[in-house]
Design a protein around this motif. Structure first.
Motif, PDB file in Angstrom:
ATOM      1  N   ALA A  66       0.906  -1.089  -0.003  1.00  0.00           N
ATOM      2  CA  ALA A  66      -0.329   0.147  -0.051  1.00  0.00           C
ATOM      3  C   ALA A  66       0.904   1.514   0.275  1.00  0.00           C
ATOM      4  O   ALA A  66       2.102   1.284   0.545  1.00  0.00           O
ATOM      5  CB  ALA A  66      -1.184  -0.042   1.337  1.00  0.00           C
ATOM      6  N   LEU A  84      -2.421  -3.073   8.285  1.00  0.00           N
ATOM      7  CA  LEU A  84      -1.530  -3.509   7.393  1.00  0.00           C
ATOM      8  C   LEU A  84      -0.416  -4.177   7.958  1.00  0.00           C
ATOM      9  O   LEU A  84       0.288  -5.259   7.683  1.00  0.00           O
ATOM     10  CB  LEU A  84      -0.950  -2.378   6.412  1.00  0.00           C
ATOM     11  N   PHE A  91       3.986  -1.369   3.272  1.00  0.00           N
ATOM     12  CA  PHE A  91       3.242  -0.109   3.010  1.00  0.00           C
ATOM     13  C   PHE A  91       4.484   0.941   3.110  1.00  0.00           C
ATOM     14  O   PHE A  91       5.347   0.885   3.674  1.00  0.00           O
ATOM     15  CB  PHE A  91       2.095   0.306   3.812  1.00  0.00           C
ATOM     16  N   LEU A 125       8.887  -0.986  -0.724  1.00  0.00           N
ATOM     17  CA  LEU A 125       7.943  -2.168  -0.733  1.00  0.00           C
ATOM     18  C   LEU A 125       8.318  -3.542  -0.870  1.00  0.00           C
ATOM     19  O   LEU A 125       8.263  -4.519  -0.224  1.00  0.00           O
ATOM     20  CB  LEU A 125       6.818  -1.830  -1.656  1.00  0.00           C
TER      21      LEU A 125
END
Length: 133
Positions: A66, A84, A91, A125
């Motif tokens: 994300a 998350l 993220f 990420l």
């Protein structure tokens, strides 16, 4: 002799085929991020303009990673970051507010300035982190 077309893969290749949630309340920034991610082959979930909508997308979708704007309309994105984090989904925070205090437990997550640099986000990420970080 190496072939002339042989080169290091771009960090953008890390995004190809990944399902990326965007949480951003500014339409033009969200749309620009969506288009940039789709251009490198990512599947975009969202964008979600609020914590409530973002949480429902997490519950309803399979998400690989994300990109989170810290400040949404009158709230912060930290409840989504918590969810998350609990689900072990990577993220990054992408914000114009560089002085924003990020809770210490999220200190290991990469903070990107807007406009978001896609290669930097891909690396943050999907590149393995050293143990202990």
């Amino acid at each position: 002799m190496t072939r002339p077309d042989h080169h290091e893969p771009s960090p953008l290749q890390l995004l190809k085929g990944k399902r990326i949630l965007i949480v951003e309340d500014e339409y033009f920034v969200a749309d620009e991020t969506r288009r940039a991610l789709q251009a490198v082959g990512a599947k975009v979930i969202g964008p979600a303009p609020s914590v409530e909508i973002g949480m429902s997308m997490i519950d309803q979708e399979t998400i690989d990673a994300a990109v989170l704007d810290i400040r949404l309309e009158g709230e912060t994105v930290f409840p989504i970051a918590e969810r998350l984090h609990a689900l072990a989904i990577p993220f990054v925070f992408a914000t114009a507010y560089i002085t924003t205090d990020i809770p210490e437990k999220f200190g290991g997550y990469h903070l990107c300035e807007k406009p978001t640099a896609l290669a930097e986000i891909a690396t943050a990420l999907f590149t393995p982190k050293p143990l202990g970080h």
